[in-house]
Design a protein around this motif. Structure first.
Motif, short mmCIF file in Angstrom:
data_model
loop_
_atom_site.label_atom_id
_atom_site.label_comp_id
_atom_site.label_asym_id
_atom_site.label_seq_id
_atom_site.Cartn_x
_atom_site.Cartn_y
_atom_site.Cartn_z
N PHE B 225 13.28 39.15 20.44
CA PHE B 225 13.61 38.06 19.53
C PHE B 225 12.55 37.88 18.45
CE2 PHE B 225 16.32 35.25 22.58
CZ PHE B 225 17.19 36.31 22.75
N TRP B 226 11.30 37.86 18.88
CA TRP B 226 10.26 37.39 17.95
C TRP B 226 9.21 38.42 17.60
CZ3 TRP B 226 13.18 33.61 17.09
CH2 TRP B 226 13.74 32.85 18.11
N LEU B 227 9.01 39.41 18.46
CA LEU B 227 7.89 40.33 18.20
C LEU B 227 8.32 41.61 17.49
CD1 LEU B 227 5.70 40.26 21.42
CD2 LEU B 227 5.14 39.40 19.18
N CYS B 228 9.55 42.05 17.81
CA CYS B 228 9.91 43.40 17.41
C CYS B 228 10.47 43.44 16.00
CB CYS B 228 10.94 43.96 18.38
SG CYS B 228 11.46 45.61 17.91
N PRO B 229 9.87 44.28 15.14
CA PRO B 229 10.41 44.39 13.79
C PRO B 229 11.71 45.19 13.74
CG PRO B 229 8.57 45.89 14.07
CD PRO B 229 8.66 45.08 15.33
N TYR B 230 11.87 46.12 14.70
CA TYR B 230 13.08 46.93 14.67
C TYR B 230 14.33 46.06 14.79
CZ TYR B 230 10.14 50.98 15.42
OH TYR B 230 9.20 51.96 15.31
N ALA B 231 14.22 44.99 15.60
CA ALA B 231 15.38 44.13 15.81
C ALA B 231 15.88 43.63 14.47
CB ALA B 231 15.00 42.96 16.70
N ARG B 232 14.96 43.21 13.62
CA ARG B 232 15.34 42.68 12.30
C ARG B 232 15.89 43.82 11.43
NH1 ARG B 232 13.42 37.33 12.84
NH2 ARG B 232 12.74 37.36 15.00
N ILE B 233 15.18 44.95 11.42
CA ILE B 233 15.62 46.06 10.58
C ILE B 233 17.00 46.53 11.02
CG2 ILE B 233 15.12 48.41 9.84
CD1 ILE B 233 12.17 47.82 10.37
N GLN B 234 17.13 46.73 12.34
CA GLN B 234 18.39 47.26 12.82
C GLN B 234 19.52 46.27 12.60
OE1 GLN B 234 18.73 49.70 16.02
NE2 GLN B 234 16.60 50.24 16.23
N GLY B 235 19.21 44.98 12.66
CA GLY B 235 20.24 43.97 12.45
C GLY B 235 20.89 44.09 11.08
N VAL B 236 20.09 44.39 10.04
CA VAL B 236 20.67 44.44 8.71
C VAL B 236 21.30 45.79 8.39
CG1 VAL B 236 19.08 42.74 7.81
CG2 VAL B 236 18.52 45.14 7.60
N MET B 237 21.17 46.74 9.34
CA MET B 237 21.73 48.06 9.05
C MET B 237 23.22 48.11 9.39
SD MET B 237 19.06 50.58 8.88
CE MET B 237 18.10 49.98 7.55
N THR B 238 23.68 47.13 10.11
CA THR B 238 25.09 47.15 10.50
C THR B 238 25.93 46.52 9.40
OG1 THR B 238 24.86 45.02 11.58
CG2 THR B 238 24.54 46.95 12.94
N ASP B 239 27.18 46.99 9.29
CA ASP B 239 28.10 46.35 8.36
C ASP B 239 29.49 46.30 8.99
OD1 ASP B 239 29.04 48.91 8.19
OD2 ASP B 239 28.21 49.30 6.20
N ASN B 240 30.51 46.04 8.21
CA ASN B 240 31.85 45.88 8.78
C ASN B 240 32.39 47.15 9.41
OD1 ASN B 240 31.73 43.30 7.97
ND2 ASN B 240 33.19 43.49 6.28
N GLN B 241 31.79 48.29 9.04
CA GLN B 241 32.28 49.55 9.58
C GLN B 241 31.58 49.96 10.86
OE1 GLN B 241 32.41 51.70 5.61
NE2 GLN B 241 33.27 53.20 6.99
#
Lengths: 287, 476
Positions: B225-241
């Motif tokens: 939730f709070w420490l990992c930067p990948y979580a944030r990066i990976q979160g924005v990599m997804t889209d409707n497809q």
């Protein structure tokens, strides 16, 4: 974090801006206060430990309880460098320049430090990397990276030159020779064939420059048959040299003096380093 | 969620915060005790974690020709990979390897969301192993919650002691296993047992021990939730497809409990609000709220929901890997219609080409030549022209050898001087020496002529390096 502490229970300073903005009178966070206190203590300690307060115009100051000075720090840093160099320097001490040259690792070390020594002591006359320097009369100090050596290009000869210095000598012939004779000789020398004119032997040039005109390294007389010139290889330049000589004591004479570096100027090890460094310019000759 | 949002007119800024009002995030105040249910994704996760991290523990013990097969030898500044030794000069390839890794992460995320987080990440894996031990020792989630609030009886102390001891052992082994990628594994064990590790060795092992024990034992999903930067990066990599574990709200809503034998009071969706999906979630999120930061897309909720759907005789897949496009009834696009994936793939391809080129062109030796700048050339006493070159040779093999120097091109009648004694080059080190090239003045027709030098091992003609420099002469 906000759920741990209900900010609204704290009173405000009483001032209200823009209808509803107020300042709570919360204490700063503990970690922040701690940081402030530690910083203040740090300042005091730093102030006492290091030199800080100037006490008078006379250059006295509070020295600090740590006894730190910039010069001792520099010395300490230098001793680290000296330690690295130590093993090489110890070896150099008892080695001849020729022996250093035979050891490729030492040669590499010596040429690195030789570069600095050369820049400080030699480059003023011989130019950076020994390319020579010129004045209005021609070449002022010899080029060190060709293979033409007045006093010999072996490692020992170069070493000896740096140790003891050299002083070129050639009589001024303006009063001894006629203008025509000087002209004939200068043209023959400029063509690289000094022996082509009988004057060369008759007028005693061979005494110093040798029967074949190739010079004698024992006395530092120039080789007149090759393409490298000590002063100026043009006919006019050669005439000037013949007329006025080298270090002949007359006001117009050419000057060729290399100071001795042994003793006060450079240490034995430094001279050895320079000898190897100069040898490695490209003109060094085998023994 | 959708009903909430629907109340306000779209486009109003305030609608942004509608979700926030009903959003609850566990900031660590509550320990997640996730239920372990068997299923396809459970077993896939088990296997993926092991496949990913068993090598981490075992590979350092692999030997090759008497030394460690894979060793990041920082102390001696070399990277050993079986027979291959990579010196710092070739470390640019590492940046390409990292690029491939990053882009693979991105590409996979754009296709199938946080695959790394769900099945491969060390945080996921270690947490999963730790909670597996917890499950074995303290019992199922209900028992664990009870035990947490129970008074300190002998039984509780015993259970906790065993658990923490095992956790610490894993943490210690993790620290050791990390360290032996960088120093010889067997020497490290020897030094460790004799307590002779250097300071930095102790620092590393303590850091990894504490890191593993705290992150996997206590912080767990909070790390994601709070420490990992990948979580944030990976979160924005997804889209409707992107396909990701999704709750099919068109099928599931309105959710509601069913009564055994009773008829439905009102028309009802397939979701019976049994909360199994929440209870199995290792990060404690409710997937029915849609894709969210806390979801590491491990698919365990899919397993749980499928079991329930089987029980109530409804088709599986109320929660399934699906894209938002699919859910909203749009036709599914092919992967080649997904530009961002294609961009990632092409970057991966380029980086791979770079690595392959690098590995095949690394050579056993590198040569750098600096032409002397002052003077560019020297006229010798016989009129010939001499150039000076500073050679720097890096011997990348594991042996010392002498080299010979040859040149091609340049000027007719060129002689190479300075390498008659065949300079010695030491393995893994740079050697420098000076080379002179001399040519008769009559042959020097141009003021600059290219000249190609070749430095070759005396022992093995295949070990060589070439460098093109220039031969300078007087202006013509």
């Amino acid at each position: 974090m906000s759920d741990k502490h209900d900010a609204s229970s704290v009173p405000t300073t009483g001032h209200v801006w823009d209808d509803d903005l107020g300042d709570y009178i919360n204490q700063p966070p503990k970690w922040w206060m701690l940081g402030l206190t530690v910083s203040a203590i740090w300042c005091v300690v730093y102030f006492l430990y290091y030199p800080s307060i100037p006490l008078s115009n006379g250059g006295t100051w509070f020295k600090g309880v740590g006894g730190w000075t910039a010069i001792t720090e520099m010395e300490a840093d230098k001793s680290v460098v000296d330690e690295v160099r130590g093993k090489y320097e110890a070896k150099l001490k008892d080695m001849t320049p020729a022996a250093i040259l035979a050891d490729s690792e030492l040669t590499e070390y010596v040429t690195r430090s030789g570069k600095v020594l050369f820049g400080d002591n030699c480059a003023a006359c011989h130019g950076q990397n020994g390319v020579g320097t010129h004045d209005k009369f021609g070449l002022f100090a010899p080029i060190l990276n060709d293979d033409d050596w007045l006093y010999g290009g072996t490692i020992d000869a170069i070493h000896e030159t740096i140790q003891g210095g050299r002083q070129g000598m050639m009589m001024a012939h303006a009063d001894m020779l006629s203008e025509a004779e000087i002209d004939t000789l200068a043209n023959a020398v400029a063509a690289g064939k000094p022996t082509s004119t009988p004057l060369f032997a008759e007028k005693g040039c061979t005494a110093c420059h040798g029967e074949d005109g190739k010079g004698m390294q024992a006395m530092g007389s120039a080789n007149l048959t090759d393409s490298v010139w000590r002063f100026d290889g043009s006919v006019e330049g050669i005439k000037y040299t013949i007329k006025n000589g080298v270090n002949a004591g007359t006001p117009d004479t050419r000057v060729a003096v290399m100071p001795a570096f042994q003793g006060s100027k450079l240490s034995d090890a430094e001279i050895k380093k320079l000898a190897v460094y100069v040898y490695k310019f490209g003109g060094g000759q085998a023994q | 969620m959708n009903q909430e949002v629907g109340k306000k007119e779209p486009g109003e800024v305030t609608t942004l915060y509608n979700e926030f009002e009903t959003w609850t995030v566990n900031t660590g105040g509550q320990t997640i005790h996730a239920k372990r249910m068997p299923g396809f994704f459970r077993s896939f996760k088990d296997k993926a974690q092991l496949a990913m991290w068993l090598p981490f523990f075992l590979v350092p013990y692999l030997r090759w020709n008497g030394s460690q097969a894979i060793l990041f030898d920082i102390q001696h500044r070399q990277f050993k990979f079986f027979g291959l030794t990579v010196l710092p000069q070739d470390i640019w390839m590492l940046s390409l390897v990292l690029l491939v890794a990053a882009m693979t992460l991105f590409a996979v995320t754009s296709v199938a969301s946080r695959v790394w987080c769900g099945y491969f990440c060390f945080q996921t894996a270690w947490t999963d192993w730790f909670t597996w031990l917890e499950d074995k020792i303290e019992g199922n989630p209900t028992a664990r919650r009870k035990l947490d609030v129970a008074p300190w009886t002998f039984d509780k102390i015993k259970k906790k002691l065993i658990k923490h001891t095992l956790w610490m052992l894993i943490a210690l082994l993790t620290g050791i296993s990390f360290s032996i990628w960088f120093v010889d594994a067997f020497e490290y064990w020897h030094d460790l047992i004799h307590l002779q590790l250097p300071t930095v060795g102790w620092v590393v092992i303590v850091m990894f021990f504490l890191g593993t024990y705290i992150l996997a034992g206590f912080l767990r999903e909070q790390t994601c939730f709070w420490l990992c930067p990948y979580a944030r990066i990976q979160g924005v990599m997804t889209d409707n497809q992107t396909i990701l574990p999704t709750y099919d709200y068109t099928r599931g809503e309105p959710r509601g409990k069913i009564r055994r034998g009773g008829e439905a009071v009102a028309p009802q969706g397939d979701c019976i609000d049994c909360f199994q999906c929440v209870q199995v979630c290792p990060t404690g999120v409710d997937i029915r709220n849609g894709q969210q930061l806390g979801c590491i897309t491990c698919g365990l909720c899919i397993d749980a929901c499928d079991v329930v759907m089987d029980k109530i005789n409804k088709p599986r897949g109320l929660i399934r890997y699906a894209s938002l496009d699919e859910l909203s009834g749009k036709p599914a696009k092919k992967i080649y219609q997904h530009p961002r994936t294609l961009v990632y793939l092409s970057i991966i391809l380029l980086a791979l080409v770079g690595i392959v080129w690098g590995l095949t062109h690394m050579g056993a030796m590198t040569l750098k030549i600096v032409h002397e700048r002052q003077p560019l050339f020297v006229q010798m006493s016989d009129g010939s022209i001499q150039n000076k070159f500073d050679f720097k040779v890096l011997n990348k093999t594991d042996k010392d050898f002498r080299v010979k120097v040859t040149a091609e091109g340049g000027v007719k009648g060129l002689v190479i001087i300075g390498a008659e004694q065949h300079p010695m080059t030491h393995h893994g080190r740079g050697t420098s020496f000076t080379i002179f090239a001399r040519a008769p003045a009559a042959n020097v027709e141009k003021d600059v002529v290219p000249i190609q030098f070749r430095v070759e091992s005396l022992d093995d003609a295949k070990v060589f390096a070439e460098y093109t420099s220039k031969f300078y002469g007087p202006n013509k």
